[in-house]
Design a protein around this motif. Structure first.
Motif: not given
Ligand code: AMP
Length: 487
Positions: A56-57, A81-82, A93-97, A99-102
Motif C-alpha cells: 500500500x503506497x 510504503x510511505x 511514477x518511478x516508485x509506483x512502477x 513497488x507495484x502496489x495494490x
C-alpha cells in the motif's frame, strides 16, 4: 504466537482509554480510538482487494488517519510504503512502477487513475474516499498472522546510482528496534513526546511512533516543526525527538532556557550529525545534554549515547544491546561502519544484486566512515557514500546532477553539500556551461522534476570542474573552494 507488530503494540496497551495522540488543536485520540479506526481502515483495504504481502503506497500528509493507515496496513499483513509528500509526479511514477502496489492512498488533488492499482484519497484534514468508506466499516478486524521475517514496510532510500531503492523492513526488524529504544531511553506510559517529524521517514514513523506505541505513552502530534509551538508545549511534555536543525532553530528562540525545558527528561537527536557546538550551547542554555543516536533507513537505529552516563558531543554512543557494529580498521582507526543484528533490513526490493553487494559476512556495509574511541563510543567521521544531508533529508548528488546535465546549455555539473546554519548542509550545484543557460532556467527546470528539498539552494557557474588523475571530480576541492558562511 503472532509476530505481527500491530499485535505487540496493542498487547502492550493495558488501558485503551489512555490518550495516545493529542493534536495542536486540542483534540485527544485514545488508544481505543486509533485501534478502532485501524480496524475500519483495515476492513476498507481488504474490501478493496488487499491481501497479505501486497503493498500500500501512501503519499499523504501527516495526520492521525495517516498513522492509523500505517497500522491498518500492517494489521492486514500487507506492506506499508510511505512516500514523501514532496515527490513530484515523475518521481511518483518511478516508485509506483517499482513497488507495484495494490492500493495507492494520496491527496484528492493528486489522485491517479490506473488499471494497475486502486486509488483511495486522504487529505490533510482527513477527508477523501478512504475515510468515507472506513466510516461504513466495522471496527472488528482479526489481526493477520505474521512471522518475524514477513515484511511490514518498504522505505525508499535514494541510491548512489541515482535510482531510489526500496529497503524491505520486517515485523521483526521494527519490533526488536522499538523494544530496544523503549528500554535504553527509559520510555514509560507516563511519557509525552513532542512529535514534529514527518511520518514518511524512519525517524518520525518508526523511531518516534513505534517507540511510543510500545511504551503505551502519549505523543503530541504537530504537522511540522514550529519553534514557538514547541517551546509552548515543553512544560507539558517529557521528551523531544528531532533532527539537528530542530535544535539549532530552538537555540535561536529567545524563550529557550532552563525554566522552559524543566519538565523535559530527554532530548534526542539523529538523522544527521549534531554539531558539537550545538550540543554544548544546548547544555549551557538548558542544563540538558542532548542524547545523539545513529541510524539509517536500512538498519533502524544502531547506536545511542547512554541514558545514564556521559553523552559525548560529536559521538553517536554505544551499539544498541542487540546490535553488533564493527569497523574494518584496527581499533581506534577510521574505517567503514558495518552492522549486524535483528534491526538490519531484509534487502532491497527486487534488487538482489544490490543487496548482495552491500553485505559482507552477514554485516551490512553502512557507507558511513567511523571509529570507536578508547571508551567504546562510536564517532562518525564522514560518509563513504556521496550523500548530502539537508535539514535531516538525504540527497544523493548523482540524481540532481543527472537532471541538471540534461538541461540545454549545461555541459556538466557537480552537486555538493555546503555548511549551512539552518539546514546543516545546503544542496549546491556547480555547473559548467556549453551554451546559453541561466540560474533561473536551471531552477525552473528542476522545479517540476525534483522535490523541493533536493533542489539546489545555490547554483555556481565555473569554467571547469577540478578532477584527479583518474578523471574523478574532486568534490572535496569544490567544497573547500565554495565553503563560506551561509547567509
Ligand atoms: P536515513 O536513511 O535517511 O535515515 O539516513 C541515514 C544516514 O544519515 C546515515 O547513513 C548517516 O550517514 C546519517 N546519520 C544518521 N544519524 C546520524 C548521526 N547521529 N550522526 C551523523 N550521521 C548520521
Amino acid at each position: 504466537m503472532n509476530d505481527n507488530i500491530f499485535q505487540h503494540f496493542f498487547d502492550a496497551q493495558h488501558n485503551l482509554n489512555k490518550a495516545f495522540i493529542e493534536t495542536d488543536k486540542g483534540e485527544v485520540f485514545t488508544y481505543a480510538d486509533v485501534f478502532n479506526l485501524s480496524g475500519q481502515i483495515a476492513n476498507t483495504l481488504r474490501a478493496a482487494g488487499l491481501k497479505p504481502d501486497d503493498r500500500v503506497a501512501a503519499q499523504v500528509e501527516k495526520s492521525i488517519t495517516a498513522l492509523a493507515l500505517y497500522l491498518a496496513v500492517v494489521r492486514c499483513g500487507a506492506i506499508f510504503l510511505p512516500l514523501n509528500t514532496a515527490y513530484t509526479d515523475s518521481e511518483m511514477a518511478y516508485f509506483l512502477d517499482d513497488a507495484k502496489p495494490r492500493i495507492l492512498v494520496c491527496d484528492p488533488a493528486r489522485a491517479i487513475a490506473s488499471p494497475k492499482f486502486t486509488t483511495l484519497t486522504l487529505s490533510a484534514n482527513s477527508a477523501g474516499t478512504l475515510v468515507e468508506r472506513a466510516k461504513t466499516q466495522s471496527t472488528d478486524f482479526t489481526t493477520a498472522q505474521r512471522s518475524r521475517d514477513d515484511l511490514a514496510a518498504i522505505l525508499y532510500t535514494s541510491g548512489t546510482t541515482g535510482k531510489s531503492k526500496g529497503a524491505m523492513l520486517s515485523h521483526g526488524n521494527l519490533l526488536s528496534n522499538a523494544k530496544s529504544l523503549v528500554q535504553i531511553w527509559h520510555f514509560t506510559a507516563d511519557d509525552i513526546l513532542i512529535h514534529a517529524l514527518p511520518t514518511y521517514h524512519t525517524h518520525g514513523l518508526f523511531v518516534a511512533s513505534n517507540t511510543i506505541l510500545l511504551a503505551s505513552a502519549t505523543m503530541i502530534y504537530l504537522p511540522k516543526f514550529d519553534a514557538d509551538q514547541i517551546i509552548a508545549l515543553m512544560p507539558r511534555a517529557t521528551t523531544l525527538m528531532g533532527v539537528p536543525t530542530f535544535y539549532t532553530r530552538l537555540l535561536a528562540h529567545p524563550k529557550l532556557d532552563k525554566a522552559t525545558t524543566k519538565n523535559i527528561r530527554l532530548f534526542i537527536s539523529g538523522s544527521a550529525p549534531l554539531l558539537a557546538e550545538t550540543h554544548r550551547e544546548w547544555s549551557l542554555k538548558t542544563g540538558h545534554a542532548i542524547l545523539e543516536r545513529y541510524g539509517m533507513t536500512e538498519t533502524n537505529m544502531n547506536s545511542s549515547n547512554p541514558y545514564d552516563g556521559e553523552r559525548i558531543a560529536g559521538s553517536v554512543g554505544f551499539p544498541l544491546p542487540d546490535v553488533d557494529i564493527r569497523i574494518d580498521a584496527p581499533q581506534g582507526e577510521i574505517g567503514m561502519i558495518e552492522i549486524k543484528g535483528p534491526n538490519v533490513f531484509k534487502g532491497y526490493w527486487r534488487n538482489p544484486e544490490k543487496t548482495a553487494a552491500e553485505f559482507r559476512d552477514g554485516y551490512f556495509i553502512s557507507g558511513d566512515l567511523g571509529r570507536f574511541d578508547a571508551h567504546g563510543y562510536l564517532h562518525i567521521v564522514g560518509r563513504g557514500k556521496d550523500l548530502v544531508i539537508t535539514g535531516g533529508f538525504n540527497v544523493y548528488p548523482i540524481e540532481i546532477e543527472n537532471e541538471i546535465d540534461a538541461i540545454d546549455g549545461v555541459l556538466e555539473s557537480a552537486v555538493i553539500g555546503l555548511p549551512h546554519k539552518d539546514f546543516g548542509e545546503a544542496v549546491t550545484a556547480i555547473v559548467v556551461k556549453n551554451g546559453d543557460v541561466t540560474e533561473a532556467k536551471i531552477k525552473s527546470a528542476l522545479n517540476i522534476k525534483l522535490a523541493k528539498f533536493k533542489q539546489p539552494k545555490a547554483i555556481i557557474f565555473v569554467e571547469s570542474l577540478p578532477r584527479n588523475a583518474m578523471g574523478k571530480v574532486q568534490k572535496n576541492v569544490l567544497r573547500e573552494m565554495f565553503k563560506s558562511p551561509s547567509p
